[in-house]
Design a protein around this motif. Structure first.
Motif, PDB file in Angstrom:
ATOM      1  N   ALA A   6     -38.689  13.974   3.543  1.00  0.00           N
ATOM      2  CA  ALA A   6     -38.932  15.019   4.534  1.00  0.00           C
ATOM      3  C   ALA A   6     -37.869  14.968   5.632  1.00  0.00           C
ATOM      4  O   ALA A   6     -37.354  16.013   6.062  1.00  0.00           O
ATOM      5  CB  ALA A   6     -40.330  14.883   5.133  1.00  0.00           C
ATOM      6  N   LEU A   7     -37.520  13.781   6.084  1.00  0.00           N
ATOM      7  CA  LEU A   7     -36.478  13.638   7.101  1.00  0.00           C
ATOM      8  C   LEU A   7     -35.146  14.167   6.581  1.00  0.00           C
ATOM      9  O   LEU A   7     -34.419  14.861   7.306  1.00  0.00           O
ATOM     10  CB  LEU A   7     -36.338  12.179   7.533  1.00  0.00           C
ATOM     11  CG  LEU A   7     -37.513  11.560   8.271  1.00  0.00           C
ATOM     12  CD1 LEU A   7     -37.295  10.064   8.474  1.00  0.00           C
ATOM     13  CD2 LEU A   7     -37.771  12.251   9.592  1.00  0.00           C
ATOM     14  N   ILE A   8     -34.823  13.846   5.343  1.00  0.00           N
ATOM     15  CA  ILE A   8     -33.581  14.334   4.735  1.00  0.00           C
ATOM     16  C   ILE A   8     -33.574  15.855   4.692  1.00  0.00           C
ATOM     17  O   ILE A   8     -32.560  16.486   5.012  1.00  0.00           O
ATOM     18  CB  ILE A   8     -33.379  13.721   3.331  1.00  0.00           C
ATOM     19  CG1 ILE A   8     -32.993  12.244   3.460  1.00  0.00           C
ATOM     20  CG2 ILE A   8     -32.344  14.500   2.524  1.00  0.00           C
ATOM     21  CD1 ILE A   8     -32.993  11.473   2.153  1.00  0.00           C
ATOM     22  N   THR A   9     -34.688  16.458   4.334  1.00  0.00           N
ATOM     23  CA  THR A   9     -34.767  17.911   4.291  1.00  0.00           C
ATOM     24  C   THR A   9     -34.565  18.512   5.674  1.00  0.00           C
ATOM     25  O   THR A   9     -33.789  19.460   5.847  1.00  0.00           O
ATOM     26  CB  THR A   9     -36.113  18.368   3.698  1.00  0.00           C
ATOM     27  OG1 THR A   9     -36.221  17.854   2.369  1.00  0.00           O
ATOM     28  CG2 THR A   9     -36.236  19.878   3.676  1.00  0.00           C
ATOM     29  N   VAL A  10     -35.235  17.957   6.665  1.00  0.00           N
ATOM     30  CA  VAL A  10     -35.117  18.467   8.039  1.00  0.00           C
ATOM     31  C   VAL A  10     -33.708  18.247   8.580  1.00  0.00           C
ATOM     32  O   VAL A  10     -33.131  19.129   9.214  1.00  0.00           O
ATOM     33  CB  VAL A  10     -36.170  17.797   8.956  1.00  0.00           C
ATOM     34  CG1 VAL A  10     -35.902  18.108  10.421  1.00  0.00           C
ATOM     35  CG2 VAL A  10     -37.575  18.265   8.568  1.00  0.00           C
ATOM     36  N   ASP A  16     -25.802  15.272   1.247  1.00  0.00           N
ATOM     37  CA  ASP A  16     -25.314  13.931   1.538  1.00  0.00           C
ATOM     38  C   ASP A  16     -23.990  13.933   2.300  1.00  0.00           C
ATOM     39  O   ASP A  16     -23.626  12.934   2.920  1.00  0.00           O
ATOM     40  CB  ASP A  16     -25.127  13.124   0.247  1.00  0.00           C
ATOM     41  CG  ASP A  16     -26.441  12.795  -0.429  1.00  0.00           C
ATOM     42  OD1 ASP A  16     -27.490  12.791   0.248  1.00  0.00           O
ATOM     43  OD2 ASP A  16     -26.422  12.544  -1.652  1.00  0.00           O
ATOM     44  N   GLN A  17     -23.269  15.034   2.257  1.00  0.00           N
ATOM     45  CA  GLN A  17     -21.966  15.121   2.924  1.00  0.00           C
ATOM     46  C   GLN A  17     -22.038  15.883   4.249  1.00  0.00           C
ATOM     47  O   GLN A  17     -21.008  16.207   4.841  1.00  0.00           O
ATOM     48  CB  GLN A  17     -20.950  15.790   1.989  1.00  0.00           C
ATOM     49  CG  GLN A  17     -20.740  15.031   0.689  1.00  0.00           C
ATOM     50  CD  GLN A  17     -20.362  13.579   0.907  1.00  0.00           C
ATOM     51  OE1 GLN A  17     -19.445  13.261   1.662  1.00  0.00           O
ATOM     52  NE2 GLN A  17     -21.079  12.661   0.251  1.00  0.00           N
ATOM     53  N   ALA A  18     -23.224  16.146   4.722  1.00  0.00           N
ATOM     54  CA  ALA A  18     -23.398  16.912   5.965  1.00  0.00           C
ATOM     55  C   ALA A  18     -22.796  16.180   7.161  1.00  0.00           C
ATOM     56  O   ALA A  18     -22.875  14.955   7.266  1.00  0.00           O
ATOM     57  CB  ALA A  18     -24.881  17.174   6.215  1.00  0.00           C
ATOM     58  N   ILE A  19     -22.193  16.951   8.034  1.00  0.00           N
ATOM     59  CA  ILE A  19     -21.704  16.464   9.322  1.00  0.00           C
ATOM     60  C   ILE A  19     -22.311  17.379  10.369  1.00  0.00           C
ATOM     61  O   ILE A  19     -22.154  18.599  10.307  1.00  0.00           O
ATOM     62  CB  ILE A  19     -20.169  16.473   9.403  1.00  0.00           C
ATOM     63  CG1 ILE A  19     -19.584  15.548   8.337  1.00  0.00           C
ATOM     64  CG2 ILE A  19     -19.707  16.071  10.808  1.00  0.00           C
ATOM     65  CD1 ILE A  19     -18.064  15.563   8.267  1.00  0.00           C
ATOM     66  N   GLY A  20     -23.026  16.787  11.307  1.00  0.00           N
ATOM     67  CA  GLY A  20     -23.706  17.596  12.318  1.00  0.00           C
ATOM     68  C   GLY A  20     -23.539  17.029  13.708  1.00  0.00           C
ATOM     69  O   GLY A  20     -22.778  16.083  13.922  1.00  0.00           O
ATOM     70  N   LEU A  29     -29.250  11.864   6.263  1.00  0.00           N
ATOM     71  CA  LEU A  29     -30.160  11.525   7.359  1.00  0.00           C
ATOM     72  C   LEU A  29     -29.537  11.750   8.737  1.00  0.00           C
ATOM     73  O   LEU A  29     -30.153  11.433   9.748  1.00  0.00           O
ATOM     74  CB  LEU A  29     -30.638  10.079   7.222  1.00  0.00           C
ATOM     75  CG  LEU A  29     -31.741   9.872   6.188  1.00  0.00           C
ATOM     76  CD1 LEU A  29     -31.917   8.393   5.850  1.00  0.00           C
ATOM     77  CD2 LEU A  29     -33.056  10.469   6.681  1.00  0.00           C
ATOM     78  N   GLN A  30     -28.308  12.270   8.767  1.00  0.00           N
ATOM     79  CA  GLN A  30     -27.615  12.580  10.026  1.00  0.00           C
ATOM     80  C   GLN A  30     -27.601  11.384  10.975  1.00  0.00           C
ATOM     81  O   GLN A  30     -28.112  11.415  12.094  1.00  0.00           O
ATOM     82  CB  GLN A  30     -28.222  13.824  10.685  1.00  0.00           C
ATOM     83  CG  GLN A  30     -27.922  15.097   9.919  1.00  0.00           C
ATOM     84  CD  GLN A  30     -26.437  15.420   9.928  1.00  0.00           C
ATOM     85  OE1 GLN A  30     -25.930  15.979  10.877  1.00  0.00           O
ATOM     86  NE2 GLN A  30     -25.722  15.050   8.872  1.00  0.00           N
ATOM     87  N   ILE A  31     -26.996  10.325  10.500  1.00  0.00           N
ATOM     88  CA  ILE A  31     -26.936   9.061  11.228  1.00  0.00           C
ATOM     89  C   ILE A  31     -25.716   9.025  12.149  1.00  0.00           C
ATOM     90  O   ILE A  31     -24.606   9.360  11.734  1.00  0.00           O
ATOM     91  CB  ILE A  31     -26.936   7.878  10.235  1.00  0.00           C
ATOM     92  CG1 ILE A  31     -28.317   7.814   9.558  1.00  0.00           C
ATOM     93  CG2 ILE A  31     -26.567   6.575  10.908  1.00  0.00           C
ATOM     94  CD1 ILE A  31     -28.446   6.783   8.465  1.00  0.00           C
TER      95      ILE A  31
END
Length: 124
Positions: A6-10, A16-20, A29-31
């Motif tokens: 659920a955290l991954i979805t949110v 997996d390659q997201a940058i935010g 997980l936007q770490i």
């Protein structure tokens, strides 16, 4: 594991390659770099921020971070999934921050959509 999914979805819609967060948060997980370093220190690992792009390592970072901060001894009461989500979003004291409540509502909605926790009291 359902909470992590659920955290991954949110956080990243599963990317997996997201940058935010203006380039500061990496992976599914936007770490953030400080989270990765904190988790690595606690777990005795040599994780780098870029390791957050690896889903397995990012989950390991999450688990280490929660093992450090989402504990009954530290919080002073049994830890809830709300506490865990809010610590992930807002740091070690995120479970106390009003700013993390909006995030928790998103996670709770995702959990309900998965029928994972319909029988649990999420207002703890």
């Amino acid at each position: 594991m359902t909470l992590i999914l659920a955290l991954i979805t949110v956080e990243s819609s599963g990317n997996d390659q997201a940058i935010g967060d203006n380039g500061l948060a990496y992976g599914a997980l936007q770490i953030h770099a400080s989270y990765a370093a904190d988790a690595a220190e606690f777990a005795g690992k040599d994780w780098k921020h870029e390791d957050a792009f690896d889903r397995e390592k990012s989950i390991d970072m999450f688990l280490a971070y929660m093992s450090r901060y989402a504990t009954e001894k530290r919080i002073g009461r049994p830890v809830t999934i709300q506490d865990i989500a809010r610590i992930h979003n807002g740091g070690p004291n995120g479970y106390k921050k009003e700013a993390t409540l909006v995030y928790w509502e998103k996670v709770k909605k995702e959990l309900f959509s998965r029928d994972a926790i319909a029988s649990h009291n999420l207002n703890q």
